[in-house]
Design an enzyme around this catalytic site. Sequence first.
Site: not given
Length: 469
Positions: A39, A43, A72, A74, A77, A428
Site C-alpha cells: 500500500t 502505521c 506515506r 496512514c 491511525c 534533598d
Amino acid sequence: MPITTPAMPPSLDPEHCRVARMARDARFDGRFFVAVVTTGIYCRPICPAPAPHERNVRYYASALEAASAGFRPCLRCRPDSAPGSPAWQGTDTTLRRALRLIDEGALSTGNMTQLADRLGIGERHLRGLFQRRFGVSPKAYALHRQCLFAKQLLHQTRLPITQIAFASGFSSVRRFNDTFRQRIGLAPRDIRRQHADNKDTQQSMQLTLSYRPPYAWQTYRNFMRKRAIAGLEWVEENAVGRHFLWAGTSGHFTAHHQPQRHAFRVELALDDLRQLAPVVANIRRILDLDADCELIEQHLATNQTHLPLLNGLRLPGTWSPFEAMIRAVLGQQVSLIAARRLTQQLVNALGQPAPANGRHFPGAEAIAGSDLTFLGMPGRRRQTLIDVARASLEGNHDFLNVSGIGPWTRDYARLRGDSNPDVWLTGDAGLRRALKQWPDLDAEQAAPWRSYLLMQLWSLEDERPHETQ
C-alpha cells in the site's frame, strides 16, 4: 519517491515487532512503525486497520525513517499523533537537546550555525549526529516534524490552512503546500476535506496528545496540586492547566486525562499561532508524555532489585527553566507550604493579568525591577531572586555564576524546568529520609534515568516538608 526496503535497524527484533503489532499493544506505540509495501503506507503498531501479512511488512524505528524510505503516513491511525522520544533519547544528551530545540522552532526562525552554537558543538558534528541516528540532515528532520505537526492540526482542528502553514513553522503557504505534498503524499486540502467536523477558532482549539501507558495520573496530579498557585494554575480531578507566556505571546491550556485513550485532550488558547508548535511541545514536556516508562522501569528494576516501583511515574514539569529556578529559590530551606505561600505572593504582586481574573508568572524584567520587600524572606535570598532575573535578561539561562544558587537548587530547576531525565538531588531532605529505608541503593546504576528513581523514592514518602516548589 520510490519505496526502498533497507535492512531493519538492529535495535528492532522483527518477531517482537510482529507480536506487538498483532496485539495492538499501546505500550509500543511510537517505539516503532509498521510500513506495508503493498500500500505504500506506514502505521503505528496500534492501527485498527486489518493487519497485513508479515511478508508485506517492514519495521522502522521512527516515522522519519519510514517516510525517508518512501512510505506515506496512514490517515486512520495517524502516526503524527504517536508518542515521541524513543529509548535512545535518555542516553544521548546532545541529540535530545537538539531535537527539543528543533521542535521549538530553532530551524524555522534560525539556521544550522545558530543551532550548533546553542548546543556548543560544531555544525559538522551536529550533521553527523543526525546522519548516524536518522540518516538525514537536521533540516530534513525539521521539515518532517513540521509536516507531521501540520497534519495533526489538519486532522484535529478547523484552523484555516494558511494559519496552519504559519503555525507549523513555514514562511509561506506555497512552500507549505509543496513540502507537505512531497513528504506526506497528499495535499493539505485533501486531508481537510476528510476531517472537517471540529469547531475550533483561530485563537482556541482542542488537540489530542498521546502517551504510552501506563501513566500514574493520581501521583502526578497530587504532586501538582500541592504546588498549584491560585490564579496561575488549576488542578482538577482529571485535569491540570495554567496560564502561560511564550516568546511574547500569552495563552492558557487545560489538559484532560483520558486513560481509556492513553491520551490527554488539551484545550488550548493562544494569541499568536506562530508559537503553537513550541507551545504544544512544551505541554508534552510538562506532562512527560514521551517517556517510555516500561523501558525506564525495567532498567531501574534491574539495578535496584529490592525497590518497589510505581508503574507509569512521570516527571512533573514547570513551564520554563526560569520559573523553575525562581520557585526553587523561593523554596530554599523552608517547608513546601511556606514555599507555596511565597510563590503566591510573588505571582499576586508582579504577575501580569490573565483572562478570568488569572495571573501569569512574573517575567525576568518584573522581578529584576522590584526590591521584593513584600516577600517575607531573608534579604540575601531576595537578592538571589533579583540576580537570577538579571542573569536571565543577560542571556545566562544556566545561572552558573549567581550567588545563592547551589548544586541542589540548580539541579532541582533542571529537573522541573528542563525535565532532565538524569538528575540526582544529593542532600534533598525527602531523598535522605527515603534512603534510610534503602541504604544499599546505588543511584549511579540508575543513570541515565536517575530523575525517575528520585521520583520513585519521593513517591514512597507521604510527607516531604522540605521539598520545594
